[in-house]
Design a protein around this motif. Sequence first.
Motif, PDB file in Angstrom:
ATOM      1  N   GLY A 272      10.908   2.321 -10.733  1.00  0.00           N
ATOM      2  CA  GLY A 272      10.399   3.380  -9.878  1.00  0.00           C
ATOM      3  C   GLY A 272      10.520   4.758 -10.506  1.00  0.00           C
ATOM      4  O   GLY A 272      10.276   4.963 -11.689  1.00  0.00           O
ATOM      5  N   SER A 273      10.936   5.702  -9.698  1.00  0.00           N
ATOM      6  CA  SER A 273      11.084   7.092 -10.139  1.00  0.00           C
ATOM      7  C   SER A 273      12.551   7.386 -10.428  1.00  0.00           C
ATOM      8  O   SER A 273      13.444   6.952  -9.689  1.00  0.00           O
ATOM      9  CB  SER A 273      10.567   8.056  -9.067  1.00  0.00           C
ATOM     10  OG  SER A 273       9.184   7.845  -8.836  1.00  0.00           O
ATOM     11  N   ARG A 275      15.403  10.485 -11.702  1.00  0.00           N
ATOM     12  CA  ARG A 275      15.742  11.888 -11.981  1.00  0.00           C
ATOM     13  C   ARG A 275      16.952  11.877 -12.899  1.00  0.00           C
ATOM     14  O   ARG A 275      18.059  11.517 -12.490  1.00  0.00           O
ATOM     15  CB  ARG A 275      16.054  12.619 -10.678  1.00  0.00           C
ATOM     16  CG  ARG A 275      16.518  14.056 -10.866  1.00  0.00           C
ATOM     17  CD  ARG A 275      15.410  14.925 -11.468  1.00  0.00           C
ATOM     18  NE  ARG A 275      15.782  16.335 -11.415  1.00  0.00           N
ATOM     19  CZ  ARG A 275      16.452  16.976 -12.368  1.00  0.00           C
ATOM     20  NH1 ARG A 275      16.805  16.297 -13.464  1.00  0.00           N
ATOM     21  NH2 ARG A 275      16.755  18.249 -12.252  1.00  0.00           N
ATOM     22  N   ASP A 299      21.718   9.404 -14.209  1.00  0.00           N
ATOM     23  CA  ASP A 299      21.080   9.755 -12.944  1.00  0.00           C
ATOM     24  C   ASP A 299      22.126  10.272 -11.968  1.00  0.00           C
ATOM     25  O   ASP A 299      23.304  10.437 -12.322  1.00  0.00           O
ATOM     26  CB  ASP A 299      20.304   8.558 -12.375  1.00  0.00           C
ATOM     27  CG  ASP A 299      21.203   7.394 -11.973  1.00  0.00           C
ATOM     28  OD1 ASP A 299      22.453   7.554 -11.992  1.00  0.00           O
ATOM     29  OD2 ASP A 299      20.669   6.316 -11.647  1.00  0.00           O
ATOM     30  N   ALA A 344      12.227  14.075 -15.235  1.00  0.00           N
ATOM     31  CA  ALA A 344      11.750  13.372 -14.039  1.00  0.00           C
ATOM     32  C   ALA A 344      10.749  12.322 -14.497  1.00  0.00           C
ATOM     33  O   ALA A 344       9.731  12.653 -15.117  1.00  0.00           O
ATOM     34  CB  ALA A 344      11.106  14.349 -13.067  1.00  0.00           C
ATOM     35  N   VAL A 345      11.044  11.057 -14.213  1.00  0.00           N
ATOM     36  CA  VAL A 345      10.254   9.940 -14.711  1.00  0.00           C
ATOM     37  C   VAL A 345       9.666   9.179 -13.529  1.00  0.00           C
ATOM     38  O   VAL A 345      10.375   8.862 -12.575  1.00  0.00           O
ATOM     39  CB  VAL A 345      11.109   8.989 -15.580  1.00  0.00           C
ATOM     40  CG1 VAL A 345      10.232   7.901 -16.184  1.00  0.00           C
ATOM     41  CG2 VAL A 345      11.844   9.754 -16.669  1.00  0.00           C
ATOM     42  N   SER A 346       8.384   8.881 -13.605  1.00  0.00           N
ATOM     43  CA  SER A 346       7.744   8.025 -12.604  1.00  0.00           C
ATOM     44  C   SER A 346       7.190   6.794 -13.305  1.00  0.00           C
ATOM     45  O   SER A 346       6.797   6.854 -14.472  1.00  0.00           O
ATOM     46  CB  SER A 346       6.617   8.781 -11.888  1.00  0.00           C
ATOM     47  OG  SER A 346       5.607   9.143 -12.802  1.00  0.00           O
ATOM     48  N   GLY A 347       7.183   5.666 -12.584  1.00  0.00           N
ATOM     49  CA  GLY A 347       6.742   4.409 -13.181  1.00  0.00           C
ATOM     50  C   GLY A 347       7.667   3.942 -14.277  1.00  0.00           C
ATOM     51  O   GLY A 347       7.243   3.280 -15.228  1.00  0.00           O
ATOM     52  N   ALA A 348       8.960   4.269 -14.149  1.00  0.00           N
ATOM     53  CA  ALA A 348       9.930   3.965 -15.207  1.00  0.00           C
ATOM     54  C   ALA A 348      10.140   2.465 -15.337  1.00  0.00           C
ATOM     55  O   ALA A 348      10.112   1.716 -14.354  1.00  0.00           O
ATOM     56  CB  ALA A 348      11.265   4.645 -14.916  1.00  0.00           C
ATOM     57  N   ARG A 363       5.277   8.011 -16.808  1.00  0.00           N
ATOM     58  CA  ARG A 363       5.027   9.444 -16.795  1.00  0.00           C
ATOM     59  C   ARG A 363       6.363  10.174 -16.742  1.00  0.00           C
ATOM     60  O   ARG A 363       7.288   9.749 -16.063  1.00  0.00           O
ATOM     61  CB  ARG A 363       4.183   9.846 -15.583  1.00  0.00           C
ATOM     62  CG  ARG A 363       2.790   9.227 -15.584  1.00  0.00           C
ATOM     63  CD  ARG A 363       1.919   9.862 -16.666  1.00  0.00           C
ATOM     64  NE  ARG A 363       0.556   9.322 -16.660  1.00  0.00           N
ATOM     65  CZ  ARG A 363       0.146   8.305 -17.382  1.00  0.00           C
ATOM     66  NH1 ARG A 363       1.022   7.697 -18.191  1.00  0.00           N
ATOM     67  NH2 ARG A 363      -1.099   7.880 -17.329  1.00  0.00           N
ATOM     68  N   ALA A 364       6.460  11.284 -17.475  1.00  0.00           N
ATOM     69  CA  ALA A 364       7.714  12.039 -17.504  1.00  0.00           C
ATOM     70  C   ALA A 364       7.407  13.513 -17.686  1.00  0.00           C
ATOM     71  O   ALA A 364       6.503  13.891 -18.437  1.00  0.00           O
ATOM     72  CB  ALA A 364       8.598  11.543 -18.644  1.00  0.00           C
TER      73      ALA A 364
END
Length: 629
Positions: A272-273, A275, A299, A344-348, A363-364
């Motif tokens: 997921g996302s 931080r 995190d 901040a990472v999404s789709g990790a 995405r980051a």
Amino acid sequence: MSPDLPLVVPSVTAELVGALPPRLRKRLDAGVAKLAARPAVRDGDTVRVAVDDETDVVLHAPGGTVTSADAIRCGCLLAPDCLHRAAAASAAPIADDTPDGATDADQAQPATDSTDTTTAPDVATAGDSNSDTGTTAGDSNSDTGTTAGGANSDTGTDTATPEQRTAAHAVHAAAAAVLDAGTDGAGAVLQAELLRAAHAARLAGLPRASAAAVSVVTRVHAARAAAAGHRLAELAGALAGVLGVAHRVPRATGPDLAELRGTVRQPYRPDGSLRLYGLFSEPVLTATGYAGAVTWTADADGRLYTVSDVAPGGPARATGAADRAVRIGDTALTHRQLSRAGLAVSGATVSPTGRLGTGAAVRAVRASGAAWRAEPLDRLWAVPVGDQVARALDGGQDLLFLEVTLTGTLRETAGDCLLADCAGVPVRLATAHDDPALPYRDNLRLLAAARGSRLRIVARLVPGPFPRALLLAAEHPVDPAARVDLGLDWLQHADLPTGTVPAPLVAAAGEEAPLHLLRRRVHQAVAGGRRVLAFSRSGPGDGTRLRRAGLATAADLLDGLHGAAADRSRDAFGRLLPADTDRFARAWLAAALYTDAAERALCADAWGATAAAAPSPGSGRGPGLVPRR
């Protein structure tokens, strides 16, 4: 190992060396030394080495890796059955024999070691890489009711297939031959036999044994080349690992067998996302020809993640990688910047060891960081030291987050180290890497002048009878809000508190438990082979000393090791028969496993930690990056 040559997959080296006639095999080591000393010229995917004024060896390496024997050509009259092709393959760095179809984003980083390098251990486990499937070689096949390793679903048991048992015995025999000869005698022919066994193990569904065998060969390469990053203890650990896995596979069943088989590719799970907050960066510089940087992040819950940039290279790549952009999403952050900032990472996607995936869907963007003494990073230092050490000895991540007071400098046989007080425990802080291109040693010498300073540090645990760790990062001596990556940043005298004086130098005390008597013989066997132990027996003195210290098992193992080394039978005519390499390997492995377990127990006691079941070579339990919660 010549860093100017391209990577060569193990099966190619094994094929070329295996095709040599006996008379050329005897000359192979000399041929490797000669070719490694010759200049290599790279032109795109082609590397050309001038053997002499009239003969060139050409290596075609699309993507930087030689994947077939036909890709190595020679212009001499004896080609293709000449010595030069095999010598070129033997002198080249060994490539990860990853199956076809792996994408660039999914390629595994090379394995790194806690003492061999300045890296985080398990940036990627040897032989592992990112995977979309996440299945192991021993996972069950739902359509057929049998596992890939040949389990019988009717009986509910999972045992090694005949092919796997044969491959495991071959790996064990080849590794035992390397141990019997020692690094001084393990030339290109013995290395090629171990690579051949590694390739057969991979084809038989034993990727873990294959990766362990390749790891031994790369370290033997480094030892024979006297590489700066070579550590005898790490080579001994690699040999113990491959012998342990190969010994256990034919007898293992069920989940234990699945663990011993290993995975061809390291599964990455969606997470997921995230931080993340930067902790520090450290350079990678291995004895096996890889270099780069690893940045550690955490995190809000204190879970650790890494971002790595590791590839074939030398010291220049290790020092330069920190200023290259991290390979996650579209962020322009460098590793050095990320160590102080956030992400901040999404789709990790995350591997079991905590390494962040770099797939196209990830995405980051840059985010704000946090100071070590602010939340959420402050909680890493709030964990009791004993609990951190126990976690590391139990197979968890081996980073220690300590608050120490610098008290002096300690002189050891391997060099000076810092002496610090950590909650009443005297801790020895050593350099993580001795290469002069990295600032570790110079920074440690400057910190020695900051006696009395109280700093938060990040270090890597070194199991042993005394509290010892490798110093990786620290608060700035005069600015607690700043931090120093000791493998990348150069401290200056102006960074020290005013009025500092050199710390007192004291001699190291002797070990309370003389376990080093057994450990020394274990390491001697790796370097000099069986013959060194056969002729270096020191009588009952060492065994008596071990028994007086209450280490009766260590004394028995030492006697057994010497006995196995000296045991040579004769035929009816009085001629010596070949040595029993299998018996010697078993005696050596028993001594190595005992030494490892005993050192971990002594380490737990020294740090005041609760002793846990220590992972042993071949057990499958290694350091991870995500603390157990």
